[in-house]
Design an enzyme around this catalytic site. Sequence first.
Site, PDB file in Angstrom:
ATOM      1  N   GLU A  74      -6.230   2.996   5.896  1.00 52.84           N
ATOM      2  CA  GLU A  74      -5.819   3.084   4.499  1.00 52.84           C
ATOM      3  C   GLU A  74      -6.414   4.340   3.863  1.00 52.84           C
ATOM      4  O   GLU A  74      -5.828   4.958   2.987  1.00 52.84           O
ATOM      5  CB  GLU A  74      -6.297   1.847   3.732  1.00 52.84           C
ATOM      6  CG  GLU A  74      -5.831   1.805   2.291  1.00 52.84           C
ATOM      7  CD  GLU A  74      -6.117   0.475   1.639  1.00 52.84           C
ATOM      8  OE1 GLU A  74      -6.332   0.469   0.420  1.00 52.84           O
ATOM      9  OE2 GLU A  74      -6.122  -0.562   2.333  1.00 52.84           O
ATOM     10  N   SER A  95     -11.380   0.241   0.853  1.00 55.97           N
ATOM     11  CA  SER A  95     -10.980  -0.315   2.153  1.00 55.97           C
ATOM     12  C   SER A  95     -10.634   0.805   3.124  1.00 55.97           C
ATOM     13  O   SER A  95      -9.887   1.722   2.785  1.00 55.97           O
ATOM     14  CB  SER A  95      -9.769  -1.241   1.984  1.00 55.97           C
ATOM     15  OG  SER A  95     -10.092  -2.348   1.177  1.00 55.97           O
ATOM     16  N   ARG A 132       0.783  -1.226   0.000  1.00 55.89           N
ATOM     17  CA  ARG A 132       0.000   0.000   0.000  1.00 55.89           C
ATOM     18  C   ARG A 132       0.824   1.291   0.000  1.00 55.89           C
ATOM     19  O   ARG A 132       0.350   2.337   0.452  1.00 55.89           O
ATOM     20  CB  ARG A 132      -0.958   0.027   1.207  1.00 55.89           C
ATOM     21  CG  ARG A 132      -2.075  -1.013   1.139  1.00 55.89           C
ATOM     22  CD  ARG A 132      -3.063  -0.664   0.024  1.00 55.89           C
ATOM     23  NE  ARG A 132      -4.204  -1.562  -0.022  1.00 55.89           N
ATOM     24  CZ  ARG A 132      -4.309  -2.615  -0.829  1.00 55.89           C
ATOM     25  NH1 ARG A 132      -3.321  -2.902  -1.663  1.00 55.89           N
ATOM     26  NH2 ARG A 132      -5.381  -3.370  -0.819  1.00 55.89           N
TER      27      ARG A 132
END
Length: 304
Positions: free
Chosen positions: A297, A227, A177
Amino acid sequence: MNLEIISNELKKREINKIVKFNEPLKKHTSFRIGGPVDIFCTPNTIEELKKVISISKEYDIPFWVIGNGSNILILDQGVRGIVIKLNQGFKKIIFLDKIVKVGAGVSLIYLGKIALKRELSGLEFVCNIPGTLGGAIINNASFNGNCMANIVQEVTFLTEENNLESASKSDLDFNYRKCNLKGRSAIILGATLQLKEGNKEKIESKIRKNIKIRKAKQPIDKLSAGSIFKNPPGYYAAELIEKVGAKGLSQGKAEVSCKHANFIINNGNATARDVLYLIEEIEKRVKEAFNIELNREIQILGEP
C-alpha cells in the site's frame, strides 16, 4: 539533469521562488526517512503548477506529488526528478450549505474539525487520518467502514497533457484503496464533497470513538507511513504477518510494530534500507507460509 539550466528556466518563467534544490525529503514525510530530491516545488496556483509540469515535460524530468507524505517511503539516495507539494493556494475550503469545495492540499484532520464546527456529518472518519484530501481521494482512504467514495461528488485535476478537467464520482471508479486516477500522471487539485446536517454532540462522539479505536490498535505515537500492505481478499495483512512471526521483527532502527503488525515504525534514524529489509522479509514469509503475495500500500520513491 543540468540543474543550472533548470534554474535559469524557472527564473524565466517566474517560478524560482517556489523551488528548492536538493531538499531533504525526510522533512516532508511522516516516516522521517530518506534522501534529498533534485527539485522540490511548492506551487500556490494552478498556473504555477502548470509551469512546473511544462518544464517537467520539456526536459523529460519525472515528477511526483506527495501531499503530507503520510504513505510514502523515500529511499536513502533520494529522488531524481521533481517532487511537488501543493501550497496554500490549494488549501481553501468553501461551504455551500451541505456542499463543500475543498482544495487538494487541505489536511483531512483540519477539514474534519471545520465540518464539526458547522455541524456537518460525513467526515468523522477522517479526523485521525494524517493525510491531505488529494491523497485520500487517490487512495480512497477509509476507516471503520467509511471511505472517501461515500462523500466525493466531483474531482478537479490536471491531466497528463496539463489540461484542467473534472470527473464525477461515477467516472472515478472508486474501489479498495484506489480510484481510476491512481497510477496516472493526473494531479488532483480539489473536490466537491456532499455532507449531511448533523448534531454536534453526535459528530463529536463518533470522532472520539474513531480516535479511541485508532489509538488502541495503531502506533499513532510513532513515526510510520501507515499500513504497509493492502489486505488480500479474505484476509487481514496484519494477521498474516503476525502468524509468520514477523510482529516485533526489527532491522537497524526500523521495527514491525508490536501494536499493529501492518505498520513499520521508525525508532530513530532508521534508514529506508532497514524498512525495505523488513518489507521484503514479510513478503517472503507470507508467500512461503500461505502462498499469498502481499501487495504494498505504501508508495516507494527514489534510489536505494
